[in-house]
Design a protein around this motif. Structure first.
Motif, PDB file in Angstrom:
ATOM      1  N   LEU A  36       0.298  -1.202   0.059  1.00 42.88           N
ATOM      2  CA  LEU A  36      -0.037  -0.128   0.355  1.00 42.88           C
ATOM      3  C   LEU A  36       1.351   1.047   0.396  1.00 42.88           C
ATOM      4  O   LEU A  36       0.349   2.269  -0.474  1.00 42.88           O
ATOM      5  CB  LEU A  36      -1.322  -0.087   1.482  1.00 42.88           C
ATOM      6  N   ILE A  37       2.554   1.428   0.749  1.00 42.79           N
ATOM      7  CA  ILE A  37       2.909   2.497   0.820  1.00 42.79           C
ATOM      8  C   ILE A  37       2.879   2.401  -0.304  1.00 42.79           C
ATOM      9  O   ILE A  37       3.343   3.702  -1.366  1.00 42.79           O
ATOM     10  CB  ILE A  37       3.836   2.094   2.256  1.00 42.79           C
ATOM     11  N   LEU A  38       3.647   1.560  -1.283  1.00 49.69           N
ATOM     12  CA  LEU A  38       4.520   1.506  -2.821  1.00 49.69           C
ATOM     13  C   LEU A  38       3.235   2.172  -3.398  1.00 49.69           C
ATOM     14  O   LEU A  38       3.885   3.468  -4.309  1.00 49.69           O
ATOM     15  CB  LEU A  38       4.512   0.645  -2.746  1.00 49.69           C
ATOM     16  N   THR A  39       2.264   2.244  -3.700  1.00 49.25           N
ATOM     17  CA  THR A  39       1.142   1.904  -4.557  1.00 49.25           C
ATOM     18  C   THR A  39       0.710   3.787  -4.549  1.00 49.25           C
ATOM     19  O   THR A  39       0.686   4.420  -4.151  1.00 49.25           O
ATOM     20  CB  THR A  39      -0.165   1.259  -4.289  1.00 49.25           C
ATOM     21  N   LEU A  40       0.389   4.485  -2.836  1.00 49.77           N
ATOM     22  CA  LEU A  40       0.415   5.461  -2.188  1.00 49.77           C
ATOM     23  C   LEU A  40       1.379   6.564  -3.209  1.00 49.77           C
ATOM     24  O   LEU A  40       1.097   7.500  -3.980  1.00 49.77           O
ATOM     25  CB  LEU A  40       0.167   5.748  -0.779  1.00 49.77           C
ATOM     26  N   MET A  41       2.626   5.916  -2.962  1.00 51.13           N
ATOM     27  CA  MET A  41       4.016   6.349  -3.686  1.00 51.13           C
ATOM     28  C   MET A  41       4.237   6.530  -4.852  1.00 51.13           C
ATOM     29  O   MET A  41       4.127   7.807  -5.558  1.00 51.13           O
ATOM     30  CB  MET A  41       5.498   6.250  -2.711  1.00 51.13           C
ATOM     31  N   GLU A  42       3.204   5.429  -6.220  1.00 51.49           N
ATOM     32  CA  GLU A  42       3.487   5.785  -7.424  1.00 51.49           C
ATOM     33  C   GLU A  42       2.462   6.210  -7.868  1.00 51.49           C
ATOM     34  O   GLU A  42       2.816   7.596  -9.008  1.00 51.49           O
ATOM     35  CB  GLU A  42       3.397   3.930  -7.493  1.00 51.49           C
ATOM     36  N   GLN A  43       1.420   6.612  -7.231  1.00 51.39           N
ATOM     37  CA  GLN A  43       0.545   7.119  -7.783  1.00 51.39           C
ATOM     38  C   GLN A  43       0.173   8.488  -6.440  1.00 51.39           C
ATOM     39  O   GLN A  43      -1.183   9.745  -7.194  1.00 51.39           O
ATOM     40  CB  GLN A  43      -0.894   6.575  -7.625  1.00 51.39           C
ATOM     41  N   GLY A  44       0.804   9.426  -6.272  1.00 53.56           N
ATOM     42  CA  GLY A  44       0.504  10.672  -5.127  1.00 53.56           C
ATOM     43  C   GLY A  44       0.081  10.505  -4.297  1.00 53.56           C
ATOM     44  O   GLY A  44      -0.670  12.042  -4.390  1.00 53.56           O
ATOM     45  N   GLN A  45      -0.702   9.539  -4.328  1.00 58.06           N
ATOM     46  CA  GLN A  45      -2.536   9.799  -2.713  1.00 58.06           C
ATOM     47  C   GLN A  45      -1.893   9.635  -1.444  1.00 58.06           C
ATOM     48  O   GLN A  45      -0.517   9.744  -0.871  1.00 58.06           O
ATOM     49  CB  GLN A  45      -2.670   8.373  -3.436  1.00 58.06           C
ATOM     50  N   ILE A  46      -2.811   9.937  -0.935  1.00 53.61           N
ATOM     51  CA  ILE A  46      -2.374  10.147   0.334  1.00 53.61           C
ATOM     52  C   ILE A  46      -3.599   9.353   1.252  1.00 53.61           C
ATOM     53  O   ILE A  46      -4.441   9.460   0.729  1.00 53.61           O
ATOM     54  CB  ILE A  46      -2.183  11.419   0.517  1.00 53.61           C
ATOM     55  N   PHE A  47      -3.572   9.120   2.268  1.00 49.35           N
ATOM     56  CA  PHE A  47      -5.104   8.882   3.247  1.00 49.35           C
ATOM     57  C   PHE A  47      -5.635  10.197   3.684  1.00 49.35           C
ATOM     58  O   PHE A  47      -5.306  11.188   3.682  1.00 49.35           O
ATOM     59  CB  PHE A  47      -4.804   8.755   4.563  1.00 49.35           C
ATOM     60  N   ASP A  48      -6.837  10.149   3.544  1.00 44.29           N
ATOM     61  CA  ASP A  48      -7.987  10.445   3.817  1.00 44.29           C
ATOM     62  C   ASP A  48      -7.830  10.495   5.564  1.00 44.29           C
ATOM     63  O   ASP A  48      -8.418   9.702   6.249  1.00 44.29           O
ATOM     64  CB  ASP A  48      -9.525  10.816   3.323  1.00 44.29           C
ATOM     65  N   VAL A  49      -7.157  12.370   6.466  1.00 47.37           N
ATOM     66  CA  VAL A  49      -6.908  12.049   7.552  1.00 47.37           C
ATOM     67  C   VAL A  49      -8.535  11.602   8.613  1.00 47.37           C
ATOM     68  O   VAL A  49      -7.859   9.907   9.435  1.00 47.37           O
ATOM     69  CB  VAL A  49      -5.853  12.847   8.138  1.00 47.37           C
ATOM     70  N   GLN A  72      -8.276  -2.454   1.515  1.00 49.89           N
ATOM     71  CA  GLN A  72      -8.816  -1.363   2.662  1.00 49.89           C
ATOM     72  C   GLN A  72      -9.237   0.356   2.822  1.00 49.89           C
ATOM     73  O   GLN A  72      -9.086   0.797   3.496  1.00 49.89           O
ATOM     74  CB  GLN A  72      -8.616  -1.690   3.919  1.00 49.89           C
ATOM     75  N   ALA A  73      -7.911   0.263   1.951  1.00 52.07           N
ATOM     76  CA  ALA A  73      -7.496   1.701   2.042  1.00 52.07           C
ATOM     77  C   ALA A  73      -8.482   3.011   1.347  1.00 52.07           C
ATOM     78  O   ALA A  73      -8.554   2.476   0.990  1.00 52.07           O
ATOM     79  CB  ALA A  73      -6.466   2.519   1.070  1.00 52.07           C
ATOM     80  N   LEU A  74      -8.060   4.422   1.983  1.00 54.90           N
ATOM     81  CA  LEU A  74      -9.071   5.427   1.676  1.00 54.90           C
ATOM     82  C   LEU A  74      -8.276   6.533   1.337  1.00 54.90           C
ATOM     83  O   LEU A  74      -7.466   7.369   1.654  1.00 54.90           O
ATOM     84  CB  LEU A  74      -9.685   5.543   3.006  1.00 54.90           C
ATOM     85  N   LEU A  75      -8.184   6.491  -0.145  1.00 58.07           N
ATOM     86  CA  LEU A  75      -7.456   6.920  -1.023  1.00 58.07           C
ATOM     87  C   LEU A  75      -7.664   8.147  -1.198  1.00 58.07           C
ATOM     88  O   LEU A  75      -9.241   7.883  -1.595  1.00 58.07           O
ATOM     89  CB  LEU A  75      -6.643   6.508  -1.646  1.00 58.07           C
ATOM     90  N   LEU A  76      -7.292   9.269  -1.047  1.00 58.46           N
ATOM     91  CA  LEU A  76      -7.742  11.353  -1.952  1.00 58.46           C
ATOM     92  C   LEU A  76      -7.143  11.382  -3.193  1.00 58.46           C
ATOM     93  O   LEU A  76      -5.443  10.598  -3.737  1.00 58.46           O
ATOM     94  CB  LEU A  76      -7.867  12.113  -1.097  1.00 58.46           C
ATOM     95  N   PRO A  77      -8.539  11.307  -4.250  1.00 56.18           N
ATOM     96  CA  PRO A  77      -7.312  11.892  -5.510  1.00 56.18           C
ATOM     97  C   PRO A  77      -6.763  12.779  -5.131  1.00 56.18           C
ATOM     98  O   PRO A  77      -6.058  13.767  -4.486  1.00 56.18           O
ATOM     99  CB  PRO A  77      -8.028  12.363  -6.453  1.00 56.18           C
TER     100      PRO A  77
END
Length: 77
Positions: A36-49, A72-77
């Motif tokens: 998940l961390i790698l996917t977030l980094m690759e896509q420039g995504q962050i968690f909805d805090v 399960q991740a909650l991602l923001l564009p």
């Protein structure tokens, strides 16, 4: 070390397996899958805090450290 959710200062906890574990004063203790961390980094995504904190709180009721996996991740564009 920083929190993977809110990016504030957090303690890194050693854990087994493909996880990063943190203990944040604001988000609490949790694990995030390395994939998940790698996917977030690759896509420039962050968690909805706020949504992620709420989700973590609901998972802590059973007494275990909650783990966030890629599905399960909650991602923001």
């Amino acid at each position: 070390m920083n929190c993977l959710i809110c990016v504030r200062a957090a303690e890194r906890i050693e854990c087994d397996g493909p996880w990063e574990e943190r203990d944040c004063p604001e988000c609490g203790r949790y694990r995030v899958a390395d994939a998940l961390i790698l996917t977030l980094m690759e896509q420039g995504q962050i968690f909805d805090v706020s949504k992620t904190r709420s989700w973590l709180d609901s998972r802590r009721k059973n007494g275990n450290v909650p783990s966030i996996e890629i599905h399960q991740a909650l991602l923001l564009p």
